[in-house]
Design a protein around this motif. Structure first.
Motif, PDB file in Angstrom:
ATOM      1  N   ARG A   1       0.826  -1.214   0.000  1.00 54.07           N
ATOM      2  CA  ARG A   1       0.000   0.000   0.000  1.00 54.07           C
ATOM      3  C   ARG A   1       0.860   1.264   0.000  1.00 54.07           C
ATOM      4  O   ARG A   1       0.466   2.281  -0.559  1.00 54.07           O
ATOM      5  CB  ARG A   1      -0.909   0.026   1.234  1.00 54.07           C
ATOM      6  CG  ARG A   1      -1.966  -1.044   1.200  1.00 54.07           C
ATOM      7  CD  ARG A   1      -2.977  -0.831   2.328  1.00 54.07           C
ATOM      8  NE  ARG A   1      -3.606  -2.074   2.697  1.00 54.07           N
ATOM      9  CZ  ARG A   1      -4.450  -2.205   3.719  1.00 54.07           C
ATOM     10  NH1 ARG A   1      -4.756  -1.157   4.469  1.00 54.07           N
ATOM     11  NH2 ARG A   1      -4.986  -3.369   3.994  1.00 54.07           N
ATOM     12  N   GLY A   2       1.991   1.213   0.647  1.00 51.34           N
ATOM     13  CA  GLY A   2       2.896   2.367   0.639  1.00 51.34           C
ATOM     14  C   GLY A   2       3.717   2.434  -0.640  1.00 51.34           C
ATOM     15  O   GLY A   2       4.017   3.519  -1.136  1.00 51.34           O
ATOM     16  N   ASN A   3       4.080   1.278  -1.156  1.00 46.96           N
ATOM     17  CA  ASN A   3       4.971   1.242  -2.319  1.00 46.96           C
ATOM     18  C   ASN A   3       4.253   1.551  -3.635  1.00 46.96           C
ATOM     19  O   ASN A   3       4.821   2.181  -4.520  1.00 46.96           O
ATOM     20  CB  ASN A   3       5.648  -0.135  -2.428  1.00 46.96           C
ATOM     21  CG  ASN A   3       6.677  -0.356  -1.329  1.00 46.96           C
ATOM     22  OD1 ASN A   3       7.235   0.599  -0.799  1.00 46.96           O
ATOM     23  ND2 ASN A   3       6.926  -1.612  -0.984  1.00 46.96           N
ATOM     24  N   ARG A   4       3.019   1.093  -3.742  1.00 46.36           N
ATOM     25  CA  ARG A   4       2.308   1.186  -5.021  1.00 46.36           C
ATOM     26  C   ARG A   4       2.259   2.609  -5.594  1.00 46.36           C
ATOM     27  O   ARG A   4       2.592   2.813  -6.764  1.00 46.36           O
ATOM     28  CB  ARG A   4       0.903   0.594  -4.889  1.00 46.36           C
ATOM     29  CG  ARG A   4       0.595  -0.435  -5.958  1.00 46.36           C
ATOM     30  CD  ARG A   4      -0.655  -1.230  -5.642  1.00 46.36           C
ATOM     31  NE  ARG A   4      -0.416  -2.337  -4.738  1.00 46.36           N
ATOM     32  CZ  ARG A   4      -1.083  -2.558  -3.607  1.00 46.36           C
ATOM     33  NH1 ARG A   4      -2.028  -1.751  -3.196  1.00 46.36           N
ATOM     34  NH2 ARG A   4      -0.794  -3.604  -2.863  1.00 46.36           N
ATOM     35  N   PRO A   5       1.877   3.617  -4.789  1.00 47.15           N
ATOM     36  CA  PRO A   5       1.794   4.969  -5.365  1.00 47.15           C
ATOM     37  C   PRO A   5       3.154   5.523  -5.812  1.00 47.15           C
ATOM     38  O   PRO A   5       3.200   6.492  -6.554  1.00 47.15           O
ATOM     39  CB  PRO A   5       1.238   5.823  -4.212  1.00 47.15           C
ATOM     40  CG  PRO A   5       0.834   4.888  -3.142  1.00 47.15           C
ATOM     41  CD  PRO A   5       1.463   3.561  -3.393  1.00 47.15           C
ATOM     42  N   LEU A   6       4.245   4.913  -5.347  1.00 45.31           N
ATOM     43  CA  LEU A   6       5.580   5.423  -5.673  1.00 45.31           C
ATOM     44  C   LEU A   6       6.270   4.581  -6.742  1.00 45.31           C
ATOM     45  O   LEU A   6       7.406   4.851  -7.118  1.00 45.31           O
ATOM     46  CB  LEU A   6       6.452   5.438  -4.403  1.00 45.31           C
ATOM     47  CG  LEU A   6       5.895   6.229  -3.221  1.00 45.31           C
ATOM     48  CD1 LEU A   6       6.774   6.037  -1.991  1.00 45.31           C
ATOM     49  CD2 LEU A   6       5.803   7.710  -3.569  1.00 45.31           C
TER      50      LEU A   6
ATOM     51  N   LEU B   1      10.895   3.696   7.606  1.00 46.09           N
ATOM     52  CA  LEU B   1      11.400   3.987   6.263  1.00 46.09           C
ATOM     53  C   LEU B   1      11.971   2.666   5.754  1.00 46.09           C
ATOM     54  O   LEU B   1      13.109   2.323   6.039  1.00 46.09           O
ATOM     55  CB  LEU B   1      12.469   5.084   6.304  1.00 46.09           C
ATOM     56  CG  LEU B   1      12.986   5.532   4.926  1.00 46.09           C
ATOM     57  CD1 LEU B   1      11.906   6.262   4.137  1.00 46.09           C
ATOM     58  CD2 LEU B   1      14.210   6.429   5.063  1.00 46.09           C
ATOM     59  N   GLY B   2      11.138   1.929   5.027  1.00 45.82           N
ATOM     60  CA  GLY B   2      11.505   0.565   4.635  1.00 45.82           C
ATOM     61  C   GLY B   2      11.885   0.500   3.166  1.00 45.82           C
ATOM     62  O   GLY B   2      11.198   1.058   2.316  1.00 45.82           O
ATOM     63  N   GLY B   3      12.986  -0.158   2.865  1.00 42.55           N
ATOM     64  CA  GLY B   3      13.458  -0.296   1.489  1.00 42.55           C
ATOM     65  C   GLY B   3      12.912  -1.547   0.826  1.00 42.55           C
ATOM     66  O   GLY B   3      11.946  -2.158   1.299  1.00 42.55           O
ATOM     67  N   PHE B   4      13.552  -1.926  -0.265  1.00 41.19           N
ATOM     68  CA  PHE B   4      13.170  -3.129  -1.004  1.00 41.19           C
ATOM     69  C   PHE B   4      14.154  -4.248  -0.705  1.00 41.19           C
ATOM     70  O   PHE B   4      14.457  -5.086  -1.557  1.00 41.19           O
ATOM     71  CB  PHE B   4      13.138  -2.833  -2.512  1.00 41.19           C
ATOM     72  CG  PHE B   4      12.050  -1.882  -2.930  1.00 41.19           C
ATOM     73  CD1 PHE B   4      11.127  -1.398  -2.003  1.00 41.19           C
ATOM     74  CD2 PHE B   4      11.927  -1.477  -4.250  1.00 41.19           C
ATOM     75  CE1 PHE B   4      10.115  -0.529  -2.381  1.00 41.19           C
ATOM     76  CE2 PHE B   4      10.914  -0.610  -4.637  1.00 41.19           C
ATOM     77  CZ  PHE B   4      10.011  -0.127  -3.704  1.00 41.19           C
ATOM     78  N   GLY B   5      14.692  -4.230   0.491  1.00 40.86           N
ATOM     79  CA  GLY B   5      15.686  -5.208   0.902  1.00 40.86           C
ATOM     80  C   GLY B   5      16.375  -4.638   2.132  1.00 40.86           C
ATOM     81  O   GLY B   5      15.775  -3.854   2.860  1.00 40.86           O
ATOM     82  N   ASP B   6      17.614  -5.033   2.338  1.00 35.92           N
ATOM     83  CA  ASP B   6      18.351  -4.529   3.498  1.00 35.92           C
ATOM     84  C   ASP B   6      19.018  -3.188   3.198  1.00 35.92           C
ATOM     85  O   ASP B   6      19.365  -2.886   2.059  1.00 35.92           O
ATOM     86  CB  ASP B   6      19.431  -5.534   3.901  1.00 35.92           C
ATOM     87  CG  ASP B   6      18.871  -6.694   4.714  1.00 35.92           C
ATOM     88  OD1 ASP B   6      18.095  -6.425   5.655  1.00 35.92           O
ATOM     89  OD2 ASP B   6      19.209  -7.844   4.414  1.00 35.92           O
TER      90      ASP B   6
ATOM     91  N   ALA C   1      18.778   2.985  -2.214  1.00 36.36           N
ATOM     92  CA  ALA C   1      18.738   4.420  -1.902  1.00 36.36           C
ATOM     93  C   ALA C   1      17.681   5.124  -2.751  1.00 36.36           C
ATOM     94  O   ALA C   1      16.960   6.005  -2.260  1.00 36.36           O
ATOM     95  CB  ALA C   1      20.113   5.047  -2.121  1.00 36.36           C
ATOM     96  N   ALA C   2      17.558   4.724  -4.014  1.00 39.43           N
ATOM     97  CA  ALA C   2      16.566   5.359  -4.894  1.00 39.43           C
ATOM     98  C   ALA C   2      15.152   5.113  -4.366  1.00 39.43           C
ATOM     99  O   ALA C   2      14.328   6.031  -4.308  1.00 39.43           O
ATOM    100  CB  ALA C   2      16.711   4.822  -6.313  1.00 39.43           C
ATOM    101  N   ALA C   3      14.873   3.876  -3.960  1.00 39.54           N
ATOM    102  CA  ALA C   3      13.548   3.564  -3.413  1.00 39.54           C
ATOM    103  C   ALA C   3      13.320   4.351  -2.116  1.00 39.54           C
ATOM    104  O   ALA C   3      12.250   4.916  -1.883  1.00 39.54           O
ATOM    105  CB  ALA C   3      13.433   2.069  -3.153  1.00 39.54           C
ATOM    106  N   LEU C   4      14.341   4.394  -1.301  1.00 43.35           N
ATOM    107  CA  LEU C   4      14.220   5.086  -0.012  1.00 43.35           C
ATOM    108  C   LEU C   4      14.068   6.597  -0.199  1.00 43.35           C
ATOM    109  O   LEU C   4      13.334   7.252   0.550  1.00 43.35           O
ATOM    110  CB  LEU C   4      15.429   4.760   0.874  1.00 43.35           C
ATOM    111  CG  LEU C   4      15.487   3.295   1.337  1.00 43.35           C
ATOM    112  CD1 LEU C   4      16.885   2.932   1.833  1.00 43.35           C
ATOM    113  CD2 LEU C   4      14.445   3.040   2.426  1.00 43.35           C
ATOM    114  N   ASN C   5      14.741   7.153  -1.210  1.00 46.22           N
ATOM    115  CA  ASN C   5      14.598   8.590  -1.470  1.00 46.22           C
ATOM    116  C   ASN C   5      13.160   8.944  -1.827  1.00 46.22           C
ATOM    117  O   ASN C   5      12.638   9.978  -1.395  1.00 46.22           O
ATOM    118  CB  ASN C   5      15.534   9.025  -2.602  1.00 46.22           C
ATOM    119  CG  ASN C   5      16.974   9.174  -2.135  1.00 46.22           C
ATOM    120  OD1 ASN C   5      17.224   9.512  -0.978  1.00 46.22           O
ATOM    121  ND2 ASN C   5      17.911   8.916  -3.025  1.00 46.22           N
TER     122      ASN C   5
END
Ligand SMILES: *Cc1c(COP(=O)(O)O)cnc(C)c1O
Length: 399
Positions: free
Chosen positions: A27-32, A205-210, A253-257
């Motif tokens: 739900r958080g990732n989809r809009p981004l 602030l969760g990424g797509f991995g570690d 970093a790109a996902a987290l930004n």
């Protein structure tokens, strides 16, 4: 006010809600997703996969949110803790005071360096270290304290820092669950010598991995952290120290930004969900059956977890019944670190961890993620009320 009214005030249709997931990162990732895909595509084209401009940008924004001069990317929150302890010179035999009621990484970092975790008990209401008990644990071997800002609320840092200063100890903050949290207006990560952050997907602030980050205001420590995270190598292929390989990937970093732009909104939604839970639970008459978590008045709580206490030995049963009703919950943490098999040899150190043991038996974390709906919260509380025999069947009532 009844829960029914509250739901209406929240303006959400409730009748068809029959589940509440503990966490739904989608739900958080989809809009981004488009924004992130574009950034990843640029990274693939550039071929710059480790470090680089995306990592630099994240380091700058984490430093800003944490009110520190420096932020250094690394591979995980666990590595951040390890690097922080390496940077302050923890050596075999050194004692480091930390809570037992925390994630394993807090203490394993100490152990990895040959240090000895000395476990301190917690306050029953915040689950954070009981600062009144620090001084009795200090010996001639004590080198540092690691307060953990558990569940998104800062430990009581003023006393921690004054005791540390009086005894010449370093303070390493475990901020893995607390990005954006504040203590008397000061940010987590700026309250000790080094702050350690995690971007594991369940964190605020969760990424797509570690991924992880270190913060500090000390230029010498910052420099050392950067050196240690890159094999102690400077210049290339010349090693002045034995470091580790712990770097942040550009794709992370790109996902987290993309998410970092919304960190304030995520925190306030979590806080709104916590306030809503409290109201629903009080209205349902739960206040004397469970313990509802509270934020300290001097703390900006970012609610990584909403953790109730279920006294009377029925926590596991409540959790089981919630699961049967499709309400996600989790026990953070069922086995305190002083009870872990791998730390059995440390048992002598740890005699009085009464509140820790009690918390491990009573805690239950409920869904709190930013995109959780008011209807899902109402459903979760209805189910909990029913399990505690405070209300009628939620499904019956909805129909
Ligand atoms: C998640 C967490 C860590 C470890 O972070 P990773 O990124 O998973 O290595 C350390 N301490 C606490 C309190 C955590 O919650």
């Amino acid at each position: 006010m009844t829960t029914q009214n509250l739901r209406a005030n929240h303006g959400t249709e409730t009748s068809d809600v029959s589940s509440a997931p503990l966490l739904d990162v989608g739900r958080g990732n989809r809009p981004l997703k488009d924004e992130i895909m574009e950034a990843i595509s640029d990274i693939i084209d550039s071929g710059w996969f480790i470090g680089g401009p995306h990592v630099k940008l994240l380091e700058e924004t984490v430093a800003e949110v944490s009110q520190t001069e420096f932020a250094i990317g690394c591979a995980s929150g666990s590595d951040a803790l390890l690097l922080a302890l390496m940077a302050i010179g923890i050596e075999p035999g050194d004692e480091v005071i930390c809570p037992s009621f925390t994630f394993f990484a807090t203490a394993s970092a100490i152990h990895r360096l040959g240090g000895i975790p000395v476990f301190i008990d917690i306050e029953p209401d915040t689950f954070n270290i009981d600062v009144m008990k620090i001084e009795s644990l200090i010996t001639s071997k004590t080198k540092a304290i690691i307060p953990v800002h558990l569940f998104g609320q800062c430990a009581d840092m003023d006393p921690v820092n004054s005791i540390a200063e009086a005894h010449g100890l370093k303070v390493i903050e475990d901020c893995a669950q607390a990005i954006g949290a504040t203590y008397s207006g000061r940010a987590a990560g700026s309250l000790g010598s080094v702050g350690c952050f995690s971007f594991y997907p369940t964190k605020n602030l969760g990424g797509f991995g570690d991924g992880g980050m270190l913060t500090t205001n000390d230029p010498e420590i910052a420099d050392k952290l950067r050196l240690l995270a890159n094999h102690g190598m400077r210049p290339r292929y010349y090693h002045s120290e034995v470091g580790i390989n712990s770097r942040l990937d550009a794709i992370q970093a790109a996902a987290l930004n993309a998410k970092m732009k919304h960190i304030g909104e995520y925190s306030s939604k979590r806080a709104a969900n916590a306030a809503h839970y409290e109201q629903l639970m009080v209205d349902a008459g739960m206040a004397d059956r469970i313990i509802i978590p509270q934020a300290n008045t001097n703390c900006g709580h970012v609610w990584n977890q909403f953790t109730i206490r279920v006294p009377g030995g029925c926590r596991d049963q409540v959790r089981q019944q919630l699961a049967e009703m499709n309400v996600g919950s989790e026990v953070y943490y069922p086995v305190p670190l002083h009870q872990q098999e791998c730390f059995a040899s440390l048992k002598d150190n740890n005699v009085d961890l009464v509140e820790t043991d009690r918390a491990a038996e009573e805690v239950l974390s409920l869904p709190i993620f930013p995109e959780l709906t008011a209807a899902e919260q109402a459903y979760a509380v209805d189910c909990l009320a029913q399990i505690l025999e405070l209300g009628e069947m939620p499904l019956k009532r909805a129909g």
